[in-house]
Motif scaffolding. Structure first.
Motif, mmCIF file in Angstrom:
data_model
loop_
_atom_site.group_PDB
_atom_site.id
_atom_site.type_symbol
_atom_site.label_atom_id
_atom_site.label_comp_id
_atom_site.label_asym_id
_atom_site.label_seq_id
_atom_site.Cartn_x
_atom_site.Cartn_y
_atom_site.Cartn_z
ATOM 1 N N UNK A 383 0.811 -1.226 0.000
ATOM 2 C CA UNK A 383 0.000 0.000 0.000
ATOM 3 C C UNK A 383 0.844 1.276 0.000
ATOM 4 N N UNK A 384 1.959 1.282 0.749
ATOM 5 C CA UNK A 384 2.818 2.464 0.782
ATOM 6 C C UNK A 384 3.464 2.705 -0.577
ATOM 7 N N UNK A 385 3.917 1.615 -1.210
ATOM 8 C CA UNK A 385 4.500 1.722 -2.556
ATOM 9 C C UNK A 385 3.473 2.290 -3.525
ATOM 10 N N UNK A 386 2.249 1.815 -3.443
ATOM 11 C CA UNK A 386 1.178 2.253 -4.344
ATOM 12 C C UNK A 386 0.896 3.751 -4.144
ATOM 13 N N UNK A 387 0.866 4.158 -2.883
ATOM 14 C CA UNK A 387 0.601 5.563 -2.558
ATOM 15 C C UNK A 387 1.750 6.465 -3.019
ATOM 16 N N UNK A 388 2.985 6.061 -2.737
ATOM 17 C CA UNK A 388 4.157 6.852 -3.106
ATOM 18 C C UNK A 388 4.303 6.960 -4.621
ATOM 19 N N UNK A 389 3.987 5.887 -5.326
ATOM 20 C CA UNK A 389 4.113 5.875 -6.782
ATOM 21 C C UNK A 389 3.196 6.930 -7.398
ATOM 22 N N UNK A 390 1.967 7.000 -6.888
ATOM 23 C CA UNK A 390 1.007 7.975 -7.409
ATOM 24 C C UNK A 390 1.503 9.409 -7.174
ATOM 25 N N UNK A 391 2.087 9.665 -6.004
ATOM 26 C CA UNK A 391 2.610 11.000 -5.697
ATOM 27 C C UNK A 391 3.760 11.366 -6.628
ATOM 28 N N UNK A 393 4.382 10.165 -9.608
ATOM 29 C CA UNK A 393 4.082 10.078 -11.042
ATOM 30 C C UNK A 393 2.795 10.809 -11.395
ATOM 31 N N UNK A 394 2.526 11.893 -10.681
ATOM 32 C CA UNK A 394 1.401 12.743 -11.020
ATOM 33 C C UNK A 394 0.054 12.046 -11.019
ATOM 34 N N UNK A 395 -0.148 11.153 -10.068
ATOM 35 C CA UNK A 395 -1.431 10.470 -9.940
ATOM 36 C C UNK A 395 -1.537 9.179 -10.729
ATOM 37 N N UNK A 396 -0.500 8.866 -11.496
ATOM 38 C CA UNK A 396 -0.516 7.609 -12.262
ATOM 39 C C UNK A 396 -0.479 6.411 -11.305
ATOM 40 N N UNK A 397 -1.254 5.375 -11.637
ATOM 41 C CA UNK A 397 -1.322 4.202 -10.757
ATOM 42 C C UNK A 397 -0.125 3.280 -10.957
ATOM 43 N N UNK A 398 0.394 2.757 -9.855
ATOM 44 C CA UNK A 398 1.373 1.678 -9.945
ATOM 45 C C UNK A 398 0.678 0.446 -10.499
#
Length: 478
Positions: A383-391, A393-398
């Motif tokens: 979940x942390x990876x998913x959240x950080x990735x979006x931040x 990459x401008x909201x792009x989903x992991x």
């Protein structure tokens, strides 16, 4: 029905713990060591309103599924084997039905769907001349204690107790275990080394861990001790070193008053701090604290199924070298490295730091460069990876193409399952050691955009009630 009643019972079913189930005038009794088809005499030990528990006293008419003479003479007393007295083909049927029943009852999977997708259980080849698979365990942990006559003994705990059933020749373990255990017991007697007393929290030697490499023939012995060292340990190490294949002799320091077997501090006595073994063509270094599946023959079958279910071998699923795979609860990288041979990138997550150290080292010794490992709880890391990735990459989903999970018995937390769903992998491969929690998690995933496509049980633990299951869930495209 009253406690101490003696009754005659026809066994008509088997419970999830391997106990026989029968009825007397509509009253249900659970009877350990009885199997379907037996007619038994039993003594009621605990009577509740609608059901009770009884002790098997006599087998009046044996079932056609009953083994005439169990390989292990203490199987009924010992807590290690629950169903050794059941013929092996019937054991497989029981386990398959257990998985199927849980998926229907807990997972609410339609029976018609299971009829279509559930594949035959993967059984194990029989050991020559023994009427079933034996001597399959590459790891065993033997408690050390004192019997009522004051003798140092080892064996296994009786069912649901910490009373040791003396036995150095377990039918599930490798045959060299007996020689090693007798050597250690003789050493302790000769040098007056004390055995640990759980109740008093006194005495030195608590357990003996033995690991055996089925491919390499390497042997590890680790003594778990309630102290900082082992008097005359160099003598014991020298004696053990004479056994062919002996590679590692260590001490595990555990001074805690606890039921946890291993301590966190490992000290060398002789040789290496690890042994090596293979699953398929992947080599693994295994330390005393490493999690490594105990049945290497069946593990290779299980991992090949996981690889098959991942679709990485299927050209119709696209170029596997483009695929991103997450392996959650990866341990020492056993499944991760299997998958990395086909995938573009594999990320492994495991809470035990030493296991991740082992995983990274195992990737190195196999020259696998496309596997990356993270220390932490899968329920937090993903979940942390998913959240950080979006931040970042401008909201792009992991995204993941495949997610593989092999959780402990408690299964996956819902927050993790939700993150898996959010990442929208085409495939989720779930490897489970508890089909009840598997079924619970399958229900969540089926309710959130995934459908069960393949199911197969694998008998990792013959003569016990435990069974592994691997399932494939695929994303539903509307």
């Amino acid at each position: 029905m009253q406690k101490n009643d003696i009754v005659k019972v026809v066994i008509e079913d088997v419970g999830v713990g391997g106990e026989g189930i029968g009825k007397v005038n509509g009253y249900t009794l659970f009877i350990k060591d009885a199997i379907i088809g037996d007619v038994v005499e039993a003594k009621v030990m605990k009577a509740k309103k609608n059901y009770g528990y009884a002790r098997l006293m006599n087998i009046l008419t044996p079932s056609e599924y009953r083994v005439e003479k169990p390989v292990c003479q203490v199987a009924r007393k010992c807590g290690g084997c629950q169903i050794q007295e059941m013929k092996y083909d019937r054991q497989l049927e029981f386990k398959n039905q257990k998985v199927r029943g849980n998926l229907m009852r807990i997972g609410e999977v339609p029976e018609q769907l299971l009829d279509r997708i559930m594949e035959p259980i993967v059984g194990m080849d029989e050991t020559e001349g023994l009427g079933g698979p034996y001597h399959y365990r590459n790891k065993a942990q033997f408690p050390i204690g004192i019997d009522k006559d004051g003798n140092i003994v080892t064996g296994f705990y009786a069912g649901r107790t910490h009373s040791i059933i003396s036995n150095t020749n377990c039918a599930l373990g490798v045959e060299i275990n007996e020689q090693i255990l007798k050597l250690i017991l003789d050493f302790m007697k000769e040098y007056h080394i004390s055995a640990y007393d759980e109740g008093k929290h006194q005495g030195l030697v608590r357990h003996v861990l033995i690991r055996y490499g089925f491919t390499t023939k390497e042997i590890m012995v680790c003594l778990v001790i309630n102290g900082g060292g082992l008097p005359h340990g160099e003598v014991l190490a020298k004696r053990l070193a004479k056994i062919e294949g002996m590679t590692s002799v260590t001490l595990s320091i555990n001074k805690e008053k606890t039921n946890v077997i291993m301590g966190n501090v490992i000290k060398p006595l002789w040789g290496q701090m690890y042994i090596t073994d293979y699953i398929g063509n992947v080599k693994y270094q295994i330390s005393p604290l490493s999690f490594f599946q105990v049945n290497p023959v069946q593990t290779e079958k299980l991992y090949k199924l996981a690889l098959e279910y991942s679709g990485l071998n299927d050209v119709s699923c696209g170029n596997p070298s483009d695929k991103v795979v997450w392996d959650l609860y990866c341990g020492i990288g056993t499944i991760s490295l299997f998958l990395a041979q086909k995938a573009g990138k594999v990320y492994g997550v495991e809470i035990v730091p030493q296991a991740i150290d082992d995983a990274r080292n195992n990737a190195k010794i196999n020259e696998i460069e496309n596997a990356e490992f993270f220390v932490g709880k899968a329920e937090e890391v993903l979940p942390q990876y998913y959240e950080d990735y979006a931040k970042e990459h401008g909201g792009e989903m992991a995204h993941a193409d495949v997610i593989v999970v092999d959780p402990p018995r408690k299964g996956c937390e819902e927050t993790l399952l939700q993150t898996m769903v959010d990442m929208q992998p085409e495939r989720i491969v779930y490897v489970s050691c508890d089909s009840a929690t598997l079924a619970r998690d399958v229900k969540f995933l089926r309710g959130n955009g995934y459908e069960l496509e393949r199911v197969r049980a694998v008998d990792q633990f013959p003569h016990t009630v435990h069974v592994e299951t691997v399932v494939l869930l695929t994303k539903v495209h509307k």
